[in-house]
Scaffold this active site. Structure first.
Site, short mmCIF file in Angstrom:
data_model
loop_
_atom_site.label_atom_id
_atom_site.label_comp_id
_atom_site.label_asym_id
_atom_site.label_seq_id
_atom_site.Cartn_x
_atom_site.Cartn_y
_atom_site.Cartn_z
N GLU A 160 7.42 13.22 -5.57
CA GLU A 160 6.00 12.84 -5.56
C GLU A 160 5.19 13.76 -6.45
OE1 GLU A 160 4.10 11.49 -1.94
OE2 GLU A 160 2.51 12.99 -2.28
N ALA B 148 -8.87 12.41 -2.97
CA ALA B 148 -9.51 11.92 -1.75
C ALA B 148 -10.55 10.85 -2.06
CB ALA B 148 -10.16 13.09 -1.01
N ASP C 275 -6.90 9.10 4.46
CA ASP C 275 -7.67 10.03 5.28
C ASP C 275 -9.16 9.81 5.09
OD1 ASP C 275 -5.34 11.32 6.19
OD2 ASP C 275 -5.28 12.58 4.38
N ALA D 269 -3.26 0.28 7.70
CA ALA D 269 -2.26 0.20 6.63
C ALA D 269 -1.43 -1.07 6.71
CB ALA D 269 -1.35 1.43 6.67
N LYS E 150 3.43 -1.90 10.52
CA LYS E 150 3.51 -1.79 9.06
C LYS E 150 4.84 -2.34 8.54
CE LYS E 150 2.38 2.70 9.10
NZ LYS E 150 2.03 4.06 8.63
N GLN F 116 5.98 12.03 6.66
CA GLN F 116 5.16 13.20 6.40
C GLN F 116 6.08 14.42 6.36
OE1 GLN F 116 2.67 14.88 5.15
NE2 GLN F 116 1.14 13.81 6.39
#
Length: 290
Positions: A17, A51, A109, A127, A168, A179
């Protein structure tokens, strides 16, 4: 090859990532790091964005560069934050036109300065709704979603969090990427819970090597990931950059070896646009296709 197909071969498939740099020099540096990471034969690269949806355009630019450089599939993060359904579809249309292969679909977030997620007018709340939007309108895109071995910080409890994940997956997600976590036992418990809940897509652990203890504390605090006492104590013995790098990389390397021994289909590395930690912890390990 579909996103799920990436995890159907023997061995442990890896992915990395990236985060979109703020300058053109930063993008050049990122591409140099991508070239170094290619020695480990990753299956694909993902790229997040800032963000509240900031740097979305840079995300697509980075991914286009990475795809040209590597000839590998690439995945863009996409959140519900600050976007109407129409705007989300426009981003997805632009992404497909630029050759993006997969989407990491997230609620997102709350924007900086706020504590609660709020739905944008004409937008989406969850989501699973974003996954459904992609499946209905862009069926050729692969879709990854997030899972939380230590439970999402806003979830009432683990069972509620697992129910959210199943929605999802039922909406059409191909894989789950977790995570970050620092205790593999948390991942194994989560994987078993997913299996019992009927979540049968590949569950891919996400690993972030600790190379700076203060930074790790900040990141872990944001996502409620516990740093094991043994790791914390080892890092705090010496605050030199070299010591903390060595201790953190070795911990991530041992995590990787244990995960591979326990049959994970792949591992997703959060590299923070730096290749040194990932390269050192992966050196000499037998991953898929190497």
């Amino acid at each position: 090859m579909t996103l799920a197909d990436q995890y159907r071969s023997d061995g442990c498939a890896i992915s990395f990532e990236l985060f979109p740099p703020k300058t053109s020099d930063g993008i050049d540096s990122l591409c140099e790091n991508v070239e170094r990471l290619m020695q480990f034969q990753p299956r694909f690269f993902t790229c997040t964005y800032g963000a509240g949806g900031s740097s979305q355009g840079t995300t697509l630019e980075v991914l286009q560069r990475v795809k040209q450089l590597t000839n590998l599939p690439v995945a863009s993060h996409l959140t519900c934050v600050g976007s109407s359904t129409q705007q989300l579809c426009e981003y997805l249309r632009q992404a497909t036109e630029m050759g993006i292969d997969y989407i990491v679909a997230l609620r997102g977030d709350p924007p900086k300065g706020t504590t609660e997620f709020s739905v944008t007018e004409g937008g989406l709340r969850y989501a699973n709704e974003l996954v459904d939007l992609i499946r209905q309108n862009f069926p050729n895109l692969g879709v990854a979603v997030a899972g939380y071995p230590e439970v999402h910080q806003e979830a009432i409890d683990a069972q509620t969090d697992l129910g959210n994940l199943k929605r999802k997956v039922d909406a059409g997600a191909d894989i789950v990427i977790t995570q970050l976590f620092y205790e593999n036992s948390d991942f194994y418990r989560f994987r078993d819970d997913c299996s019992r809940a009927g979540i049968n897509v590949p569950i891919v652990p996400g690993i972030l090597p600790v190379t700076n203890f203060k930074q790790a504390q900040k990141i872990a605090g944001m996502c409620k990931a516990a740093i094991p006492n043994q790791l914390a104590e080892a890092m705090m013995k010496n605050d030199s950059a070299e010591h903390q790098f060595r201790v953190g990389v070795e911990h991530a390397r041992q995590q990787t070896i244990d995960l591979m021994d326990n049959g994970v289909p792949g591992i997703h590395y959060y590299v923070l646009n730096r290749s040194a930690a990932a390269a050192e912890l992966l050196d000499g390990l037998q991953m898929a296709g190497t």
